[in-house]
Write a protein that holds these residues in place. Structure first.
Motif, PDB file in Angstrom:
ATOM      1  N   VAL A 155       0.632  -1.290  -0.008  1.00 38.92           N
ATOM      2  CA  VAL A 155      -0.263  -0.189  -0.048  1.00 38.92           C
ATOM      3  C   VAL A 155       1.211   1.296   0.377  1.00 38.92           C
ATOM      4  CG1 VAL A 155      -1.202   0.934   1.865  1.00 38.92           C
ATOM      5  CG2 VAL A 155      -1.973  -0.968   0.971  1.00 38.92           C
ATOM      6  N   ASN A 156       2.253   0.840   0.488  1.00 38.13           N
ATOM      7  CA  ASN A 156       2.277   2.643   0.678  1.00 38.13           C
ATOM      8  C   ASN A 156       4.056   3.503  -0.190  1.00 38.13           C
ATOM      9  OD1 ASN A 156       2.063   2.996   3.858  1.00 38.13           O
ATOM     10  ND2 ASN A 156       3.597   1.561   4.554  1.00 38.13           N
ATOM     11  N   VAL A 157       3.896   1.917  -0.649  1.00 40.44           N
ATOM     12  CA  VAL A 157       4.812   1.802  -1.786  1.00 40.44           C
ATOM     13  C   VAL A 157       4.303   2.312  -3.137  1.00 40.44           C
ATOM     14  CG1 VAL A 157       6.230   0.822  -4.096  1.00 40.44           C
ATOM     15  CG2 VAL A 157       6.403   0.388  -1.396  1.00 40.44           C
ATOM     16  N   SER A 158       3.105   1.762  -2.876  1.00 38.23           N
ATOM     17  CA  SER A 158       1.622   2.942  -4.328  1.00 38.23           C
ATOM     18  C   SER A 158       1.530   4.141  -4.554  1.00 38.23           C
ATOM     19  CB  SER A 158       0.389   1.158  -4.843  1.00 38.23           C
ATOM     20  OG  SER A 158       0.124   1.455  -3.959  1.00 38.23           O
ATOM     21  N   VAL A 159       1.242   4.464  -3.149  1.00 32.92           N
ATOM     22  CA  VAL A 159       0.620   5.148  -2.910  1.00 32.92           C
ATOM     23  C   VAL A 159       2.236   6.500  -3.171  1.00 32.92           C
ATOM     24  CG1 VAL A 159       0.123   7.210  -0.859  1.00 32.92           C
ATOM     25  CG2 VAL A 159      -1.139   4.822  -1.509  1.00 32.92           C
ATOM     26  N   ALA A 160       3.209   6.058  -2.420  1.00 37.12           N
ATOM     27  CA  ALA A 160       4.689   6.760  -3.183  1.00 37.12           C
ATOM     28  C   ALA A 160       4.647   6.649  -4.667  1.00 37.12           C
ATOM     29  CB  ALA A 160       5.449   6.319  -2.198  1.00 37.12           C
ATOM     30  N   LEU A 161       4.682   5.935  -5.297  1.00 37.28           N
ATOM     31  CA  LEU A 161       4.841   5.868  -6.518  1.00 37.28           C
ATOM     32  C   LEU A 161       3.530   6.972  -7.561  1.00 37.28           C
ATOM     33  CD1 LEU A 161       5.359   2.114  -7.766  1.00 37.28           C
ATOM     34  CD2 LEU A 161       7.059   3.987  -8.068  1.00 37.28           C
ATOM     35  N   ALA A 162       2.524   7.041  -7.050  1.00 35.37           N
ATOM     36  CA  ALA A 162       1.148   7.570  -7.619  1.00 35.37           C
ATOM     37  C   ALA A 162       1.451   9.145  -6.931  1.00 35.37           C
ATOM     38  CB  ALA A 162       0.280   7.288  -6.803  1.00 35.37           C
ATOM     39  N   ARG A 163       2.348   9.536  -5.842  1.00 35.94           N
ATOM     40  CA  ARG A 163       2.308  10.762  -5.724  1.00 35.94           C
ATOM     41  C   ARG A 163       3.955  11.532  -6.345  1.00 35.94           C
ATOM     42  NH1 ARG A 163       0.589  11.016   0.701  1.00 35.94           N
ATOM     43  NH2 ARG A 163      -1.908  11.424  -0.068  1.00 35.94           N
ATOM     44  N   GLY A 164       4.505  10.405  -6.469  1.00 42.54           N
ATOM     45  CA  GLY A 164       5.916  11.014  -6.721  1.00 42.54           C
ATOM     46  C   GLY A 164       6.204  10.479  -8.121  1.00 42.54           C
ATOM     47  N   PRO A 165       7.284   9.187  -8.174  1.00 38.61           N
ATOM     48  CA  PRO A 165       7.814   8.931  -9.893  1.00 38.61           C
ATOM     49  C   PRO A 165       7.030   8.863 -10.635  1.00 38.61           C
ATOM     50  CG  PRO A 165       8.917   7.641  -7.767  1.00 38.61           C
ATOM     51  CD  PRO A 165       7.663   8.382  -7.012  1.00 38.61           C
TER      52      PRO A 165
END
Length: 353
Positions: A155-165
């Motif tokens: 969950v955390n990686v998916s949200v970080a991806l969508a908000r970042g790279p």
């Protein structure tokens, strides 16, 4: 590369003759003399087509055909029953067993080749439509047991991806878990049986549009397909062929797919890889000795998902990153397993950590 054909016949002369006819047309030949050997060759060699005799000692051709159709690894391989049994009742039984064609001996070589070419062409068309090109980068999260935070990290990686790279790109988060799913709860999304709805549909009806229609969209832009939060064992297991179809159809239209993989997959990996690595790693040897029966089939019982997802999602698609999560006690074991996976000769994993 020429197609690989498994020829099964207990009569050596028939085996040689069929092999010569096919080799003259450039096909690769794999031979088997009985039903059990046929199954072993089919699982090991992954042929493009099977030519199967009916009357054989032990397991007959009907039983072999049924076993091939029942196993996800071989369920879509075209099968030609080629036998001297030419009665109408025999043909009906053969086709009901799962054969695509039922031919009787003797037959002119040109007719045999025509049937083979037609079936191979049909199979190629089917795979071209059923297995769309996977453009997405796939990230798998593999937990050694429940409760180590596999879903939370996904969950955390998916949200970080969508908000970042990956901002502005399509990020999909999947969890192939038959019960005990936590994705919707962690993301504050409605609890629905979206994954189960897809599992209940015929594979042929699945496409990117039907899958996207069952996904929930998080405010960050992450598209989520989670299981249900009900206890394990109260809902149907996810068939490996459905998991493969969902991943591939979705992978053709999104940029990133993050998958929370079930614990059973690690058990399957251990059962498959431990016999090779146990002599070199005392921890693996100890765990394998205590936990692993003689074969992955016995270890996984009736649930083949863990084993089959290896070939269908991890080894079948190019996994950009496979992340293992575990407690300190299992660190050495999981690290060894990931290392084996990353270097596996048939693998397509780019990075494993």
């Amino acid at each position: 590369m020429s197609a690989k054909i498994l020829v099964v016949d207990d009569d050596l002369e028939s085996l040689k003759l069929i092999g010569m006819i096919l080799q003259a047309k450039g096909y690769q030949i794999v031979a088997a003399r009985d039903g059990q050997q046929a199954l072993e060759r089919a699982f090991q060699e992954a042929p493009d087509l099977v030519i199967l005799d009916v009357m054989m000692p032990g397991m007959d051709g009907y039983a072999v055909c049924q076993r091939l159709r029942a196993d996800p690894r071989t369920s879509t391989i075209p099968i030609v029953m080629f036998t001297a049994k030419g009665q109408l009742a025999d043909k009906v039984i053969g086709l009901q067993s799962g054969a695509d064609e039922y031919l009787t001996k003797p037959i002119h070589p040109r007719e045999l080749i025509a049937h083979v070419e037609a079936l191979l062409a049909r199979a190629a068309r089917f795979h071209a439509t059923a297995r769309p090109s996977l453009r997405a980068k796939v990230i798998g999260f593999l937990g050694c047991k429940g409760g180590v935070g596999t879903s939370t990290l996904a969950v955390n990686v998916s949200v970080a991806l969508a908000r970042g790279p990956a901002q502005g790109k399509k990020v999909a988060l999947l969890e192939f878990r038959p019960g005990m799913s936590t994705l919707a709860l962690q993301l504050g999304l409605p609890l629905r049986d979206n994954l189960q709805r897809l599992v209940e549909q015929p594979i042929g009806s699945l496409n990117a549009e039907t899958i996207l229609a069952q996904m929930e969209r998080h405010p960050t832009g992450v598209m989520v397909l989670g299981g249900t939060p009900v206890p394990l064992g109260t809902v149907k297991p996810i068939p490996p062929l459905h998991a493969d179809a969902i991943t591939r159809h979705l992978g053709a239209v999104v940029d990133y797919i993050l998958i929370g993989l079930v614990t059973a997959i690690l058990i399957a990996i251990l059962a498959i890889t431990a016999p090779w690595i146990a002599p070199y790693d005392p921890l693996v040897q100890d765990v394998y000795t205590r936990l692993a029966p003689p074969s992955p089939d016995h270890l996984l019982g009736q649930d083949d998902f863990g084993r089959d997802v290896l070939s269908r999602i991890i080894w079948g698609a190019r996994v950009s990153l496979l992340v293992g999560i575990c407690s300190v006690a299992f660190g050495g074991l999981l690290g060894t397993v990931l290392g084996v996976l990353a270097g596996y000769k048939g693998g397509r994993i780019e990075i494993a950590i």
